[in-house]
Scaffold this motif. Structure first.
Motif, PDB file in Angstrom:
ATOM      1  N   LEU A   1      36.953  49.072   5.342  1.00  0.00           N
ATOM      2  CA  LEU A   1      37.207  47.656   5.605  1.00  0.00           C
ATOM      3  C   LEU A   1      38.701  47.337   5.664  1.00  0.00           C
ATOM      4  CD1 LEU A   1      34.481  45.908   3.393  1.00  0.00           C
ATOM      5  CD2 LEU A   1      34.405  46.461   5.838  1.00  0.00           C
ATOM      6  N   MET A   2      39.471  47.823   4.694  1.00  0.00           N
ATOM      7  CA  MET A   2      40.904  47.503   4.671  1.00  0.00           C
ATOM      8  C   MET A   2      41.643  48.055   5.889  1.00  0.00           C
ATOM      9  SD  MET A   2      41.886  47.747   0.616  1.00  0.00           S
ATOM     10  CE  MET A   2      43.626  47.426   0.960  1.00  0.00           C
ATOM     11  N   PRO A   3      41.488  49.345   6.238  1.00  0.00           N
ATOM     12  CA  PRO A   3      42.192  49.836   7.432  1.00  0.00           C
ATOM     13  C   PRO A   3      41.713  49.192   8.725  1.00  0.00           C
ATOM     14  CG  PRO A   3      41.490  51.659   6.029  1.00  0.00           C
ATOM     15  CD  PRO A   3      40.801  50.431   5.530  1.00  0.00           C
ATOM     16  N   ARG A   4      40.419  48.888   8.805  1.00  0.00           N
ATOM     17  CA  ARG A   4      39.857  48.397  10.073  1.00  0.00           C
ATOM     18  C   ARG A   4      40.116  46.911  10.287  1.00  0.00           C
ATOM     19  NH1 ARG A   4      36.103  50.493  13.582  1.00  0.00           N
ATOM     20  NH2 ARG A   4      34.892  49.007  14.804  1.00  0.00           N
ATOM     21  N   TYR A   5      40.143  46.132   9.213  1.00  0.00           N
ATOM     22  CA  TYR A   5      40.243  44.686   9.375  1.00  0.00           C
ATOM     23  C   TYR A   5      41.477  44.094   8.684  1.00  0.00           C
ATOM     24  CZ  TYR A   5      35.413  45.203  10.911  1.00  0.00           C
ATOM     25  OH  TYR A   5      34.290  45.604  11.579  1.00  0.00           O
TER      26      TYR A   5
ATOM     27  N   LYS B   1      37.137  38.287   9.207  1.00  0.00           N
ATOM     28  CA  LYS B   1      36.112  39.336   9.245  1.00  0.00           C
ATOM     29  C   LYS B   1      36.147  40.171   7.982  1.00  0.00           C
ATOM     30  CE  LYS B   1      35.788  39.924  14.268  1.00  0.00           C
ATOM     31  NZ  LYS B   1      35.938  40.884  15.394  1.00  0.00           N
ATOM     32  N   TYR B   2      37.355  40.433   7.499  1.00  0.00           N
ATOM     33  CA  TYR B   2      37.473  41.254   6.291  1.00  0.00           C
ATOM     34  C   TYR B   2      36.796  40.582   5.102  1.00  0.00           C
ATOM     35  CZ  TYR B   2      39.513  43.489   2.200  1.00  0.00           C
ATOM     36  OH  TYR B   2      39.694  44.112   0.992  1.00  0.00           O
TER      37      TYR B   2
ATOM     38  N   ILE C   1      34.431  38.325   5.136  1.00  0.00           N
ATOM     39  CA  ILE C   1      32.978  38.274   5.357  1.00  0.00           C
ATOM     40  C   ILE C   1      32.342  39.618   5.015  1.00  0.00           C
ATOM     41  CG2 ILE C   1      31.174  38.071   7.112  1.00  0.00           C
ATOM     42  CD1 ILE C   1      32.959  35.998   8.519  1.00  0.00           C
ATOM     43  N   TYR C   2      32.891  40.710   5.574  1.00  0.00           N
ATOM     44  CA  TYR C   2      32.315  42.035   5.329  1.00  0.00           C
ATOM     45  C   TYR C   2      32.501  42.470   3.878  1.00  0.00           C
ATOM     46  CZ  TYR C   2      31.743  42.537  10.379  1.00  0.00           C
ATOM     47  OH  TYR C   2      31.349  42.359  11.669  1.00  0.00           O
ATOM     48  N   LEU C   3      33.601  42.055   3.261  1.00  0.00           N
ATOM     49  CA  LEU C   3      33.813  42.378   1.854  1.00  0.00           C
ATOM     50  C   LEU C   3      32.761  41.694   0.981  1.00  0.00           C
ATOM     51  CD1 LEU C   3      35.719  43.771  -0.215  1.00  0.00           C
ATOM     52  CD2 LEU C   3      36.950  41.587  -0.358  1.00  0.00           C
ATOM     53  N   SER C   4      32.461  40.432   1.293  1.00  0.00           N
ATOM     54  CA  SER C   4      31.437  39.699   0.544  1.00  0.00           C
ATOM     55  C   SER C   4      30.061  40.323   0.732  1.00  0.00           C
ATOM     56  CB  SER C   4      31.414  38.235   0.994  1.00  0.00           C
ATOM     57  OG  SER C   4      32.679  37.614   0.807  1.00  0.00           O
ATOM     58  N   LEU C   5      29.746  40.703   1.970  1.00  0.00           N
ATOM     59  CA  LEU C   5      28.451  41.343   2.230  1.00  0.00           C
ATOM     60  C   LEU C   5      28.336  42.676   1.498  1.00  0.00           C
ATOM     61  CD1 LEU C   5      28.023  40.649   6.060  1.00  0.00           C
ATOM     62  CD2 LEU C   5      26.766  39.592   4.167  1.00  0.00           C
ATOM     63  N   THR C   6      29.444  43.417   1.437  1.00  0.00           N
ATOM     64  CA  THR C   6      29.443  44.692   0.719  1.00  0.00           C
ATOM     65  C   THR C   6      29.147  44.478  -0.763  1.00  0.00           C
ATOM     66  OG1 THR C   6      31.046  45.647   2.273  1.00  0.00           O
ATOM     67  CG2 THR C   6      30.814  46.725   0.130  1.00  0.00           C
ATOM     68  N   ALA C   7      29.789  43.470  -1.371  1.00  0.00           N
ATOM     69  CA  ALA C   7      29.576  43.180  -2.788  1.00  0.00           C
ATOM     70  C   ALA C   7      28.143  42.735  -3.039  1.00  0.00           C
ATOM     71  CB  ALA C   7      30.560  42.108  -3.253  1.00  0.00           C
TER      72      ALA C   7
END
Length: 377
Positions: free
Chosen positions: A74-78, A86-87, A89-95
Motif C-alpha cells: 500500500l505505501m509504495p503503490r499509493y 486511495k491509500y 481507503i485501502y488501509l482501512s479495508l486492510t485493518a
C-alpha cells in the motif's frame, strides 16, 4: 566447517529471510497480553499451552500480514505516489479485514477447547461485532507500530546516505584537485602552450583561454551538488583539447556530443570527467598500431547516454577498477549515492579495448535536491 562459520551462516540465513520478525511479533503480543492478565506466567500458559493459542496465533499472523501488506504494497503503490485518498481507503479495508479474520480466531479457539464462545469468552455467539472492540484497535496499533519503525528506519537511512554523500563529495573534490592540480599536469599543459606561442600564436592563445576556464571551473564553479549540464560539457571540451595538445598527435581523439545542451538539467560535477581522465591516462602509447580515444555524449529527454572507449596496451598487473586519478571505484560509489536507481553503468575490458557506458537520468536543477531525497525513501 568450524563452529564460528556455522553460527555466521545461521545468522545470515536468519537475517536474509527476516525470520527475526516472527519472535518480535510473538514478544509484542505476549507483552500486551501480560498487561491484560497482569500475570506473565499465566499469559505464557494461555498463549502457548491452551486453546487460547489459536486466538493468539490469529492475532500474531493476521496482524503481521496486515502490517507487511501496508508497508510493502500500500505505501509504495499509493502513499509514496501521492494517492492519499486511495491509500486511506485501502488501509482501512486492510485493518477491517484483518480484524474480521482475527474475530474468527475466537470461534476456532472455542471449537478446539470443546466449548461454546459464550462459555469461553462470555460473549453470545451471534455477537460477532463484539470482538471488534479488541481486534480492531489492536490491529491499528500493530500497523501504526510497523509504520513508525519503517519510517524511522527510512529516515535514518536517508540521514546516513546524506552524510556519506557529503563526505564522499568532499573527499572526491580533494582527491580530484590532488591528482589534477599536480605539478605534472600543470607543467605539461603550460609547457605545451609555451611551445605553441612560437609555432602558432593563435592556437596558443585559444589553449591558454581553455586552460584558464578549466582552472576557474575546478576552483569556483563546481562547489554545488548539481551544476548545469552545459557547463560540464564545456569543461569536458576544454579538458579534451588540452589533453590532445599534450598527446602530441600520438593519440587520435574523437568527441561527439549533442548540442546545444539544455541549461535546465543538472548533473553532479566530475561524474563524467572521471571516465574521460581515465581514458587519457591509460590509453595505449604503442608504436605501429592505432592509439585512440572515442567519446560520445547524447541526451534524449532527461536520459543522458555517455560512453568513453580507448585502446589499451594490455599491460600486466593493472587493475581496471583502480584506473584514474580518483578511481572508477570512487565514481561508482558516487553514482550509487547521488543517483540510486537512476543510473546504469557498464564497464568492459577486452584486452586491447577499454569501454565505459553510462546511462543517467537527470533532473532539473531546482528539482535535483528533492529527487535525491525521494530516491532514498
Amino acid at each position: 566447517m568450524t563452529r564460528l562459520s556455522v553460527d555466521t551462516l545461521n545468522q545470515n540465513w536468519l537475517f536474509k529471510y527476516k525470520l527475526y520478525h516472527i519472535p518480535f511479533w510473538c514478544v509484542y503480543h505476549y507483552f500486551w497480553f501480560t498487561i491484560a492478565v497482569a500475570n506473565p506466567v499465566a499469559a505464557a500458559k494461555s498463549m502457548f499451552f491452551s486453546a487460547y493459542s489459536v486466538k493468539m496465533l490469529a492475532y500474531v499472523v493476521l496482524q503481521a500480514f496486515a502490517v507487511y501488506f501496508n508497508l510493502y504494497y500500500l505505501m509504495p503503490r499509493y502513499m509514496k505516489k501521492g494517492s492519499l485518498t486511495k491509500y486511506v481507503i485501502y488501509l482501512s479495508l486492510t485493518a477491517i479485514c484483518a480484524s474480521s479474520l482475527i474475530n474468527g480466531g475466537y470461534y476456532l479457539s472455542a471449537f478446539f477447547a470443546g466449548c461454546s464462545v459464550k462459555t469461553m469468552f462470555g460473549v453470545d455467539p451471534d455477537n460477532f461485532m463484539y470482538f471488534y472492540n479488541t481486534s480492531f484497535p489492536s490491529t491499528i496499533a500493530s500497523m501504526t507500530l510497523g509504520m513508525s519503525i519503517k519510517l524511522t528506519k527510512n529516515w535514518l537511512q536517508t540521514q546516513h546516505r546524506q552524510q556519506l554523500l557529503e563526505k564522499e563529495k568532499l573527499e572526491t573534490e580533494l582527491k580530484f584537485l590532488k591528482y589534477q592540480f599536480n605539478p605534472h599536469f600543470l607543467f605539461n599543459s603550460i609547457n605545451s602552450i609555451f611551445f605553441l606561442i612560437h609555432k602558432n600564436p593563435g592556437m596558443a592563445s585559444a589553449s591558454l583561454a581553455k586552460f584558464s576556464e578549466l582552472l576557474r571551473y575546478q576552483l569556483y564553479e563546481c562547489n554545488d551538488h548539481q551544476i548545469p549540464l552545459g557547463k560540464e560539457l564545456t569543461y569536458l571540451e576544454n579538458f579534451i583539447e588540452l589533453e590532445k595538445l599534450r598527446q602530441n598527435n600520438n593519440v587520435h581523439v574523437t568527441f561527439e556530443a549533442d548540442e546545444p545542451m539544455p541549461g535546465h538539467l543538472g548533473i553532479a560535477p566530475f561524474i563524467l570527467m572521471t571516465f574521460v581522465e581515465n581514458a587519457f591516462k591509460h590509453v595505449s602509447k604503442d608504436a605501429g598500431q592505432p592509439n585512440w580515444i572515442g567519446i560520445k555524449l547524447g541526451l534524449t529527454n532527461n536520459l543522458l547516454d555517455f560512453s568513453v572507449a580507448n585502446s589499451t596496451s594490455n599491460e600486466p598487473g593493472i587493475e581496471v577498477l583502480d584506473y584514474g586519478g580518483i578511481g572508477l571505484k570512487n565514481v561508482k560509489r558516487r553514482l550509487d549515492l547521488i543517483y540510486p536507481d537512476l543510473h546504469k553503468l557498464e564497464i568492459q575490458n577486452t584486452g586491447n579495448r577499454f569501454e565505459v557506458h553510462l546511462q543517467l537520468t537527470l533532473a532539473e536543477l531546482e528539482q535535483s535536491a528533492t529527487t535525491l531525497q525521494m530516491a532514498t525513501l
